[in-house]
Design a protein around this motif. Structure first.
Motif, PDB file in Angstrom:
ATOM      1  N   ARG A  33     -16.580 -19.900 -40.718  1.00 18.74           N
ATOM      2  CA  ARG A  33     -15.511 -18.924 -40.849  1.00 18.74           C
ATOM      3  C   ARG A  33     -14.388 -19.417 -41.746  1.00 18.74           C
ATOM      4  O   ARG A  33     -13.445 -18.689 -41.998  1.00 18.74           O
ATOM      5  CB  ARG A  33     -14.979 -18.526 -39.463  1.00 18.74           C
ATOM      6  N   MET A 129      -9.983 -14.727 -39.874  1.00 14.24           N
ATOM      7  CA  MET A 129     -11.300 -15.296 -39.562  1.00 14.24           C
ATOM      8  C   MET A 129     -11.218 -16.800 -39.365  1.00 14.24           C
ATOM      9  O   MET A 129     -11.822 -17.358 -38.450  1.00 14.24           O
ATOM     10  CB  MET A 129     -12.278 -15.019 -40.710  1.00 14.24           C
ATOM     11  N   GLU A 133     -10.066 -16.116 -35.113  1.00 13.99           N
ATOM     12  CA  GLU A 133     -11.450 -15.772 -34.794  1.00 13.99           C
ATOM     13  C   GLU A 133     -12.307 -16.994 -34.513  1.00 13.99           C
ATOM     14  O   GLU A 133     -13.097 -17.008 -33.569  1.00 13.99           O
ATOM     15  CB  GLU A 133     -12.066 -14.952 -35.932  1.00 13.99           C
ATOM     16  N   SER A 199     -13.242  -8.608 -42.307  1.00 14.55           N
ATOM     17  CA  SER A 199     -12.550  -8.344 -41.045  1.00 14.55           C
ATOM     18  C   SER A 199     -12.219  -6.868 -40.859  1.00 14.55           C
ATOM     19  O   SER A 199     -11.677  -6.486 -39.818  1.00 14.55           O
ATOM     20  CB  SER A 199     -11.249  -9.161 -40.982  1.00 14.55           C
TER      21      SER A 199
END
Length: 343
Positions: A33, A129, A133, A199
């Motif tokens: 990520r 991200m 995330e 996203s």
């Protein structure tokens, strides 16, 4: 169910030595990520190129900002954790996404205290991200594998919460009081443009065309660019800044793919060339000072500004362990731990 809090920040190498920096960068950059390309290509890029050249330079940068107590990010985060713990009645643990202070260790620390329900608190105002995330995904993987009886709830991005904007605005105002500046630059950490599109939950809204971030959409819940621009707008409104006296930019970039524009270093350069003699810069993507704020912004940014003819360059510290920020964190935690509490 006994509740507990896990504060999570980015992380740091154990020391500013090239060996420790290389180990840290390897874990960080191999995260799918962070560098979101296929594993084979990512491995070739990170292990075949970056880790053969970058650790020495990064280690030198860390050495410039390293404190006697250790990594500034770790030291500040530990101070915040201790101060928050003094204000709440539930156990608080601290972890880092990368490095030796792992999320697994943090969860285990809470479980060892009898905690059954964890509030996972990524210390990032905006969703991305490569920040929020990756923390939540890893925490869920660890829950399934090692803590199957643990319930984990995650704090969403808090970039637009009025009490956060109030604390951030007051911090900026306090640190700029009495300072002579013509322009205030809001610098956020950069991400590749493709992260914004990945996203986008609508799969169609985010075009990064100058208008999509201002057009209401479900995509904004996970749009880093929108959330950064919104922080700038809300703080400028709170501080009553004149429209031409502030701007937004994005710092740090890796590789040759398009990253969010405008770039911070180019913006500083442009301001200096345009005749701005006094500028200030704030970094609202971070709540704690770290390599990116202390070296890239405070040191490299000032050097660029002076080279371009600028005179006074003021860096606004992050919220760090300021009393108002710590109290706000404690208020949010108490509101979760004891519903309807008046904090």
């Amino acid at each position: 169910m006994k509740k507990g809090i896990l504060l999570v920040n980015l992380g740091s190498p154990d020391s500013p030595s090239p060996k420790d920096v290389k180990k840290y960068l390897g874990e960080f950059l191999m995260d799918e990520r962070v560098i979101d390309i296929p594993l084979v290509a990512r491995t070739a890029l990170v292990k075949g190129i970056i880790l053969k050249t970058r650790p020495k330079a990064s280690a030198a940068a860390y050495q410039k900002i390293w404190w006697e107590e250790g990594s500034p990010l770790i030291v500040i985060s530990e101070r915040v954790k201790k101060k928050v713990q003094d204000l709440v009645d539930v156990p608080v643990a601290l972890a880092m996404r990368y490095g030796s202070m792992t999320i697994k260790k943090g969860l285990q620390e809470l479980v060892d205290q009898g905690v059954e329900e964890v509030l996972l608190f990524p210390l990032y105002p905006q969703f991305a991200m490569a920040t929020t995330e990756t923390i939540t995904v890893l925490a869920e993987e660890l829950r399934q594998k090692d803590f199957p009886n643990l319930k984990i709830e995650s704090v969403p991005a808090f970039y637009n919460k009025p009490d956060y904007i109030e604390v951030l605005s007051e911090s900026i105002k306090k640190h700029l009081e009495g300072k002579n500046y013509e322009h205030l630059l809001f610098s956020y950490h950069g991400v590749p443009e493709r992260h914004i599109r990945k996203s986008d939950v609508t799969k169609s809204h985010c075009k990064i065309d100058g208008s999509c971030c201002k057009t209401p959409s479900k995509a904004h819940e996970f749009c880093y660019r929108h959330q950064c621009l919104e922080v700038t707008r809300l703080v400028a409104e709170k501080l009553q800044l004149k429209e031409d006296s502030y701007s937004t930019s994005f710092q740090s970039r890796l590789g040759f793919d398009p990253w969010l524009l405008p770039y911070t270093d180019r913006t500083i350069e442009r301001l200096g060339k345009s005749g701005v003699k006094n500028m200030a810069i704030v970094t609202p993507a971070f709540v704690s000072d770290c390599l990116e704020t202390l070296e890239e912004i405070a040191m490299e940014g000032q050097e660029i500004f002076h080279e371009m003819g600028g005179k006074n360059y003021t860096t606004v510290p992050c919220l760090n362990d300021d009393k108002e920020w710590v109290e706000l964190l404690a208020k949010w935690i108490n509101n979760w731990a004891i519903p309807n509490v008046k904090a």
